[in-house]
Design a protein around this motif. Structure first.
Motif, PDB file in Angstrom:
ATOM      1  N   ALA A  91      35.311  32.085  41.873  1.00  0.00           N
ATOM      2  CA  ALA A  91      36.677  31.432  42.093  1.00  0.00           C
ATOM      3  C   ALA A  91      36.661  30.056  42.836  1.00  0.00           C
ATOM      4  O   ALA A  91      37.439  29.376  42.565  1.00  0.00           O
ATOM      5  CB  ALA A  91      37.478  32.623  42.736  1.00  0.00           C
ATOM      6  N   ARG A  92      35.541  29.916  43.500  1.00  0.00           N
ATOM      7  CA  ARG A  92      35.203  28.631  44.312  1.00  0.00           C
ATOM      8  C   ARG A  92      35.391  27.415  43.543  1.00  0.00           C
ATOM      9  O   ARG A  92      35.592  26.324  43.820  1.00  0.00           O
ATOM     10  CB  ARG A  92      34.177  28.724  45.072  1.00  0.00           C
ATOM     11  N   ALA A  93      34.817  27.840  42.128  1.00  0.00           N
ATOM     12  CA  ALA A  93      34.896  26.602  41.199  1.00  0.00           C
ATOM     13  C   ALA A  93      36.126  26.085  40.855  1.00  0.00           C
ATOM     14  O   ALA A  93      36.398  24.908  40.196  1.00  0.00           O
ATOM     15  CB  ALA A  93      33.864  26.859  39.838  1.00  0.00           C
ATOM     16  N   GLY A  94      37.328  27.022  40.935  1.00  0.00           N
ATOM     17  CA  GLY A  94      38.567  26.604  40.722  1.00  0.00           C
ATOM     18  C   GLY A  94      39.062  26.527  39.302  1.00  0.00           C
ATOM     19  O   GLY A  94      40.442  26.333  38.981  1.00  0.00           O
ATOM     20  N   ASP A  95      38.042  27.145  38.274  1.00  0.00           N
ATOM     21  CA  ASP A  95      38.608  27.386  37.003  1.00  0.00           C
ATOM     22  C   ASP A  95      38.527  28.774  36.605  1.00  0.00           C
ATOM     23  O   ASP A  95      38.298  29.159  35.559  1.00  0.00           O
ATOM     24  CB  ASP A  95      37.601  26.672  36.108  1.00  0.00           C
ATOM     25  N   PHE A  96      38.635  29.917  37.913  1.00  0.00           N
ATOM     26  CA  PHE A  96      38.334  31.111  37.581  1.00  0.00           C
ATOM     27  C   PHE A  96      39.518  32.081  37.984  1.00  0.00           C
ATOM     28  O   PHE A  96      40.075  31.667  38.983  1.00  0.00           O
ATOM     29  CB  PHE A  96      36.848  31.734  38.194  1.00  0.00           C
ATOM     30  N   ARG A  97      40.003  33.104  37.244  1.00  0.00           N
ATOM     31  CA  ARG A  97      41.061  33.847  37.711  1.00  0.00           C
ATOM     32  C   ARG A  97      40.668  35.422  37.399  1.00  0.00           C
ATOM     33  O   ARG A  97      40.030  35.706  36.335  1.00  0.00           O
ATOM     34  CB  ARG A  97      42.481  33.540  36.875  1.00  0.00           C
ATOM     35  N   VAL A  98      41.270  36.170  38.132  1.00  0.00           N
ATOM     36  CA  VAL A  98      41.378  37.777  38.052  1.00  0.00           C
ATOM     37  C   VAL A  98      42.644  37.962  37.548  1.00  0.00           C
ATOM     38  O   VAL A  98      43.724  37.626  38.058  1.00  0.00           O
ATOM     39  CB  VAL A  98      40.965  38.359  39.258  1.00  0.00           C
ATOM     40  N   PHE A  99      42.584  38.821  36.509  1.00  0.00           N
ATOM     41  CA  PHE A  99      44.001  39.524  35.746  1.00  0.00           C
ATOM     42  C   PHE A  99      43.764  40.944  36.051  1.00  0.00           C
ATOM     43  O   PHE A  99      42.759  41.800  35.574  1.00  0.00           O
ATOM     44  CB  PHE A  99      44.259  39.141  34.311  1.00  0.00           C
ATOM     45  N   SER A 100      44.748  41.497  36.641  1.00  0.00           N
ATOM     46  CA  SER A 100      44.663  43.027  36.727  1.00  0.00           C
ATOM     47  C   SER A 100      45.965  43.721  37.100  1.00  0.00           C
ATOM     48  O   SER A 100      47.013  43.048  37.556  1.00  0.00           O
ATOM     49  CB  SER A 100      43.858  43.056  38.234  1.00  0.00           C
ATOM     50  N   PRO A 101      46.013  45.115  36.391  1.00  0.00           N
ATOM     51  CA  PRO A 101      47.384  45.581  36.863  1.00  0.00           C
ATOM     52  C   PRO A 101      47.471  45.976  38.329  1.00  0.00           C
ATOM     53  O   PRO A 101      46.588  45.610  39.221  1.00  0.00           O
ATOM     54  CB  PRO A 101      47.240  47.144  36.447  1.00  0.00           C
ATOM     55  N   ASP A 102      48.514  46.492  38.845  1.00  0.00           N
ATOM     56  CA  ASP A 102      48.699  46.632  40.349  1.00  0.00           C
ATOM     57  C   ASP A 102      47.701  48.013  40.824  1.00  0.00           C
ATOM     58  O   ASP A 102      48.352  48.859  41.277  1.00  0.00           O
ATOM     59  CB  ASP A 102      50.171  46.895  40.636  1.00  0.00           C
ATOM     60  N   GLU A 103      46.394  47.842  40.544  1.00  0.00           N
ATOM     61  CA  GLU A 103      45.419  48.629  40.997  1.00  0.00           C
ATOM     62  C   GLU A 103      44.295  48.427  41.675  1.00  0.00           C
ATOM     63  O   GLU A 103      43.408  49.010  41.755  1.00  0.00           O
ATOM     64  CB  GLU A 103      45.263  49.658  39.692  1.00  0.00           C
ATOM     65  N   LEU A 104      44.333  47.122  42.126  1.00  0.00           N
ATOM     66  CA  LEU A 104      43.087  46.536  42.636  1.00  0.00           C
ATOM     67  C   LEU A 104      42.746  47.377  44.007  1.00  0.00           C
ATOM     68  O   LEU A 104      41.460  47.588  44.253  1.00  0.00           O
ATOM     69  CB  LEU A 104      43.244  45.022  43.029  1.00  0.00           C
ATOM     70  N   ALA A 105      43.629  47.645  44.759  1.00  0.00           N
ATOM     71  CA  ALA A 105      43.238  48.352  46.018  1.00  0.00           C
ATOM     72  C   ALA A 105      42.603  49.806  45.671  1.00  0.00           C
ATOM     73  O   ALA A 105      41.995  50.545  46.304  1.00  0.00           O
ATOM     74  CB  ALA A 105      44.747  48.579  46.855  1.00  0.00           C
ATOM     75  N   SER A 106      43.352  50.309  44.522  1.00  0.00           N
ATOM     76  CA  SER A 106      43.100  51.576  44.074  1.00  0.00           C
ATOM     77  C   SER A 106      41.536  51.797  43.374  1.00  0.00           C
ATOM     78  O   SER A 106      40.964  52.676  43.607  1.00  0.00           O
ATOM     79  CB  SER A 106      44.103  52.324  42.744  1.00  0.00           C
ATOM     80  N   ASN A 107      41.174  50.446  42.893  1.00  0.00           N
ATOM     81  CA  ASN A 107      39.798  50.308  42.409  1.00  0.00           C
ATOM     82  C   ASN A 107      38.899  49.824  43.320  1.00  0.00           C
ATOM     83  O   ASN A 107      37.951  49.242  43.219  1.00  0.00           O
ATOM     84  CB  ASN A 107      39.995  49.517  41.331  1.00  0.00           C
ATOM     85  N   ARG A 108      39.285  49.844  44.681  1.00  0.00           N
ATOM     86  CA  ARG A 108      38.564  49.536  45.779  1.00  0.00           C
ATOM     87  C   ARG A 108      38.168  48.189  46.000  1.00  0.00           C
ATOM     88  O   ARG A 108      36.864  47.604  46.241  1.00  0.00           O
ATOM     89  CB  ARG A 108      37.167  50.500  45.752  1.00  0.00           C
ATOM     90  N   LEU A 109      39.018  47.244  45.369  1.00  0.00           N
ATOM     91  CA  LEU A 109      38.930  45.723  45.434  1.00  0.00           C
ATOM     92  C   LEU A 109      40.204  45.055  46.009  1.00  0.00           C
ATOM     93  O   LEU A 109      40.650  44.222  45.596  1.00  0.00           O
ATOM     94  CB  LEU A 109      38.928  45.265  44.063  1.00  0.00           C
ATOM     95  N   PRO A 110      40.485  45.531  47.227  1.00  0.00           N
ATOM     96  CA  PRO A 110      41.664  45.095  48.064  1.00  0.00           C
ATOM     97  C   PRO A 110      41.475  43.866  48.340  1.00  0.00           C
ATOM     98  O   PRO A 110      42.488  42.820  48.532  1.00  0.00           O
ATOM     99  CB  PRO A 110      41.909  46.016  49.357  1.00  0.00           C
ATOM    100  N   GLU A 111      40.218  43.087  48.686  1.00  0.00           N
ATOM    101  CA  GLU A 111      40.243  41.717  48.694  1.00  0.00           C
ATOM    102  C   GLU A 111      40.475  40.608  47.729  1.00  0.00           C
ATOM    103  O   GLU A 111      40.785  39.539  48.030  1.00  0.00           O
ATOM    104  CB  GLU A 111      38.730  41.404  49.307  1.00  0.00           C
ATOM    105  N   LEU A 112      40.688  41.079  46.371  1.00  0.00           N
ATOM    106  CA  LEU A 112      41.095  40.435  45.404  1.00  0.00           C
ATOM    107  C   LEU A 112      42.878  40.386  45.176  1.00  0.00           C
ATOM    108  O   LEU A 112      43.044  39.433  44.363  1.00  0.00           O
ATOM    109  CB  LEU A 112      40.339  41.043  44.072  1.00  0.00           C
ATOM    110  N   ALA A 113      43.149  41.569  45.830  1.00  0.00           N
ATOM    111  CA  ALA A 113      44.706  41.435  45.629  1.00  0.00           C
ATOM    112  C   ALA A 113      45.147  40.117  46.495  1.00  0.00           C
ATOM    113  O   ALA A 113      44.845  39.939  47.610  1.00  0.00           O
ATOM    114  CB  ALA A 113      45.177  42.524  46.070  1.00  0.00           C
ATOM    115  N   GLY A 114      46.295  39.494  45.978  1.00  0.00           N
ATOM    116  CA  GLY A 114      47.119  38.629  46.787  1.00  0.00           C
ATOM    117  C   GLY A 114      46.625  37.213  46.716  1.00  0.00           C
ATOM    118  O   GLY A 114      46.987  36.512  47.392  1.00  0.00           O
TER     119      GLY A 114
END
Length: 681
Positions: free
Chosen positions: A368-391
Motif C-alpha cells: 500500500a505504501r507504493a500508492g497504487d494498491f487497494r484492499v476490497f472487502s465486505p464488512d468482515e475484516l475484523a472478523s477475519n482478524r485483520l482489523p488494522e486494514l479496516a478504515g
C-alpha cells in the motif's frame, strides 16, 4: 444547432447507419443503387434496439473528451451495444488497426458487413480491441462498480462514463453499486442510464418512472439526476447537460444522466402490420426477411436511406468533409496503466510472520505504501482478524462480493493493484464476474493488467454449517484457464510469500485460500522452492528411502492433520512415507494446460513413481481429480471437503470428511491394499 451539435449529429447518423448496414447488408453497402434481394443477408443477425441511444451517447462523449483538459472514458454495460461500438471503431479507424481488412472505405465497409457477426474473431458484442471495451459487456450489472474501481486508479483529469441499460439497473450488482459509490468518495464516475423502455423481452421497471420519480430515486441513493429526452431535446441540449454533469462530477457531486429514448428509435415503425418501434420487437433486427419479402426490403431501404449516407461518405466510402471534421474533433481515450508495477518483494526478507493476521497485514501495508494498491472487502475484516486494514484510505468495504469483484477488476484495468478479501463460503457469488474477466483477458486486443487477487479465509472446517463452500475454486480449476492459480499456503510464512508474488504479478487470477486460525508453523527450508516451483518434498516429515506411500498436503489444515497422523501411519502400517506440500494446485495438472503443471517425469520424481498417493486438500476432492486425471500410475485417494447432512461440531465436520488422524490412517490402509493388489497383477 451549434457546431458541436452538428458534429454530434453527423457522428450519430454515421454510427447508426453503419450499425444497421452491418446487421443487414451483404452488398451495395453505401446504397449507390436501389437495394436488390442479393444485397441483403438471407439471415441477418444482431441487436438493433440499443444502437440509437448508445451511438448518441458515444458521439457526445467522444466530442467532449479532451475539452478543458478532461478525458471522458466510456464503458459499455450492455454486450449487445457491441454493434454500435464496432460501427464507431470502423469510422474512427480503430477497427482497421485491429483488423486491417476493414479500412475506412467502401471495401472495408463491405468486408465488415459480410463479416458481421463474426468480425474476424472479434465477435458481435463489446470487444476489448476497440474503445469502449475496457469492460466486457457480456455480463449485465457489473459496469457501474467496474467504473467505480477504474475511477480510483484512472488519475486526475479523467471521468469514467459507464453507459448502462435500464434493464441493467434491475441487477443486484448495479442496484448495490449506487450505494457503493459512498464507499469510494471522490471517484469521478458519471453514469449515463439509457432508458429505452425495455429489457430484451419485456418492459423495464426503471423506464416507467417519470422525471420526478427518477430524480427522487436517485436522490434517495445520494445521487443528483439529470434527465434528457432524445431526440426531442436535441443534440445541443444533451451536450449541455453532459457538460454540466461532468462539471458536477469533477466537483465531487455524484451525478447520473438519464437518457430517455424510444426503443429502436429511427428504425422501422411497423413491420408487416405489427408495431416494432417502442416495443421489445426492436431489440434484435426487426427485418428478418428483407431478402425475400418485398415489403421488408422496401422498409430496409427507407430505413437506411433515412440516415442520408451520401451526405456522410464520399463515393469511395471515405468520410465526407463534414464527417471527417467531426471525427477529427472526437477523442476516444481508454483505460491504461499510468505507473509500472513495482519489482517483486520477497517475503523471506522480512521477519517470518507468526500468524495469519501478521502475514496479511504486513504484506498489504508494504504494498500500500507504493500508492497504487487497494484492499476490497465486505464488512468482515475484523472478523477475519485483520482489523488494522479496516478504515484505511486504501480500503473499500461494501457488503456485496459482486460489487467488490467488479471494483477490483476496474481498478486493475486502470493499472491499480489490489486484493479482495472475503470468506470462502461467499466466494461463489463472484463466479460470473470472474469467468467474464477471464474471457476478456483471452480476447483479441485485451491489454495486460495487474493480476486479480482473491484471499479467502474462514473456510467451513473452522466455521458453521452455513459457512462451508469451496465451490469457487472447484469451478475455476474446471475451466482449465492458464491464468488461474489456486494457492494453498501451509503456514503464515508461505502465505506472506504467495501474497507478495500475487500482488506483483500480471495477467493472472490468483485465488489464495488460508485459515485465520492458529496452526503449527512449518520449517521454512523449502519455502523458496514451494513459491517458485509450486511444490516441494518436506524433509522434516519424510523418510529418506523411496516412498511406499506419499501424502500430498494442500493447505494449512491438511498439513497439520498429516503431521498428527504420520506417527500412527508409520507405526501401524510400517511403510516409508513421503510428504509433499503443494502450494499451487495447478502443478498437479497437465503442463499442456497449466503453465505451472509439472511434466510427467518431474511429477513422478516428486511423489514417487511407485508410491500410493493420498491427497489431503481444503477443497473438493473433485478439484484434485480434475487436475490429476490419469497423471499418476499408482492408486490414489483424495480427502477433501464433503457436505454433511446438517450442522455439526468442527470435529464432526472434519471426521465426516476423513480429515482426522483416523481418517488418514484408514485411507492409507486402503491405498496400501490397492497397491498390493496392483503389484500382484
Amino acid at each position: 444547432m451549434t457546431g458541436t451539435g452538428h458534429a454530434a449529429e453527423l457522428l450519430w447518423r454515421a454510427q447508426t447507419y453503419v450499425a444497421a448496414a452491418q446487421i443487414h447488408l451483404h452488398d451495395n453497402v453505401l446504397l449507390h443503387r436501389p437495394l436488390s434481394p442479393g444485397d441483403v443477408k438471407a439471415r441477418p443477425a444482431g441487436h438493433w434496439g440499443t444502437v440509437p441511444g448508445t451511438a448518441w451517447a458515444l458521439a457526445h462523449i467522444a466530442l467532449m473528451s479532451g475539452t478543458g483538459g478532461t478525458e471522458l472514458i466510456p464503458l459499455l454495460g450492455a454486450g449487445h451495444a457491441g454493434v454500435a461500438q464496432i460501427a464507431a471503431g470502423w469510422l474512427t479507424g480503430h477497427l482497421a488497426t485491429a483488423r486491417p481488412q476493414f479500412p475506412r472505405d467502401e471495401r472495408g465497409l463491405l468486408n465488415l458487413c459480410r463479416a458481421f457477426p463474426e468480425v474476424a474473431g472479434l465477435g458481435s458484442e463489446v470487444t476489448p480491441a476497440l474503445p469502449g471495451g475496457d469492460f466486457l459487456g457480456g455480463r449485465l450489472g457489473g459496469c457501474l462498480p467496474f467504473a467505480q474501481g477504474a475511477a480510483l486508479a484512472a488519475g486526475p483529469g479523467r471521468v469514467i462514463v459507464p453507459i448502462l441499460g435500464d434493464g441493467e439497473c434491475e441487477t443486484p450488482a448495479t442496484a448495490a453499486a449506487w450505494l457503493a459509490a459512498h464507499a469510494v468518495p471522490g471517484a469521478p464516475v458519471l453514469p449515463v442510464v439509457h432508458l429505452n423502455g425495455f429489457r430484451m423481452g419485456a418492459r423495464s421497471l426503471l423506464a416507467g418512472f417519470d422525471a420526478g420519480a427518477l430524480a427522487a430515486y436517485a436522490a434517495g441513493l445520494g445521487w443528483h439526476a439529470r434527465t434528457v429526452t432524445i431526440p426531442d431535446d436535441g443534440h445541443d441540449a444533451f451536450h449541455a447537460g453532459l457538460a454540466q454533469a461532468v462539471v458536477d462530477t469533477l466537483a465531487g457531486r455524484r451525478t447520473v444522466l438519464f437518457m430517455r429514448c424510444v426503443k429502436g428509435w429511427s428504425g422501422p415503425d411497423t413491420v408487416n402490420g405489427r408495431q416494432v418501434l417502442g416495443t421489445a420487437r426492436a431489440h434484435k433486427t426487426p427485418l428478418t426477411r428483407a431478402a425475400t419479402d418485398p415489403t421488408q426490403a422496401q422498409a430496409l431501404e427507407e430505413w437506411l436511406s433515412s440516415y442520408r449516407p451520401a451526405e456522410l461518405f464520399t463515393d469511395s466510402g471515405r468520410p465526407g468533409p463534414g464527417l471527417a471534421a467531426a471525427l477529427s474533433a472526437a477523442a476516444w481515450p481508454r483505460l491504461k496503466a499510468r505507473c509500472p508495477v513495482p519489482a517483486p518483494r520477497v517475503a523471506a526478507q522480512r521477519r517470518q510472520p507468526a500468524s495469519f493476521s501478521e502475514a496479511v497485514t504486513t504484506v498489504v501495508h508494504d504494498h500500500a505504501r507504493a500508492g497504487d494498491f487497494r484492499v476490497f472487502s465486505p464488512d468482515e475484516l475484523a472478523s477475519n482478524r485483520l482489523p488494522e486494514l479496516a478504515g484505511q484510505p486504501w480500503t473499500t468495504e461494501v457488503l456485496a462480493e459482486e460489487v467488490l469483484g467488479e471494483q477490483l477488476a476496474g481498478f486493475n484495468a486502470a493499472g491499480g493493484r489490489g486484493v479482495l478479501i472475503s470468506y470462502e463460503a461467499f466466494a461463489p457469488l463472484l463466479a460470473t464476474g470472474i469467468v467474464s474477466l477471464l474471457k476478456q483477458q483471452r480476447m483479441p486486443g485485451a491489454a495486460p493488467r495487474p493480476s486479480w487477487n482473491l484471499l479467502l479465509t474462514s473456510y467451513g472446517w473452522h466455521n458453521t454449517y452455513t459457512h462451508g463452500d469451496p465451490s469457487l475454486t472447484t469451478m475455476l480449476l474446471a475451466l482449465e484457464d492458464p491464468a488461474v492459480r489456486v494457492l494453498t499456503p501451509a503456514d503464515p510464512a508461505r502465505l506472506a510469500a504467495v501474497l507478495d508474488d500475487a500482488f506483483t504479478s500480471t495477467g493472472q487470477l490468483n485465488v489464495i485460500v488460508a485459515g485465520k486460525h492458529p496452526l503449527p508453523a512449518v520449517p521454512a527450508d523449502t519455502l523458496h522452492e514451494e513459491v517458485t516451483r509450486g511444490a516441494a518434498v518436506w524433509p522434516h516429515l519424510s523418510d529418506a528411502q523411496p516412498p511406499v506411500l506419499t501424502v500430498v498436503v494442500c493447505g494449512d489444515l491438511p498439513a497439520a492433520v498429516t503431521a498428527e497422523a504420520l506417527p500412527r501411519i508409520r507405526a501401524e502400517l510400517g511403510v516409508a512415507v513421503r510428504v509433499v506440500s503443494v502450494l499451487d494446485l495447478t502443478v498437479l495438472g497437465d503442463p499442456a494446460v497449466w503453465p505451472a503443471g509439472l511434466p510427467a517425469d518431474e511429477l513422478d520424481a516428486l511423489v514417487g513413481e511407485e508410491a500410493a498417493l493420498l491427497v489431503v486438500t481444503l477443497g473438493h476432492a473433485a478439484a484434485i481429480w480434475s487436475l490429476l486425471q490419469a497423471r499418476v500410475a499408482g492408486p490414489v485417494e483424495v480427502i477433501g471437503w464433503r457436505e454433511s447432512e446438517g450442522p455439526r461440531s468442527q470435529e464432526g465436520t472434519a471426521a465426516a470428511a476423513g480429515m482426522t488422524t483416523e481418517g488418514l490412517l484408514a485411507a492409507a490402509g486402503r491405498l496400501l491394499k490397492a497397491r498390493t493388489r496392483c503389484d500382484s497383477w
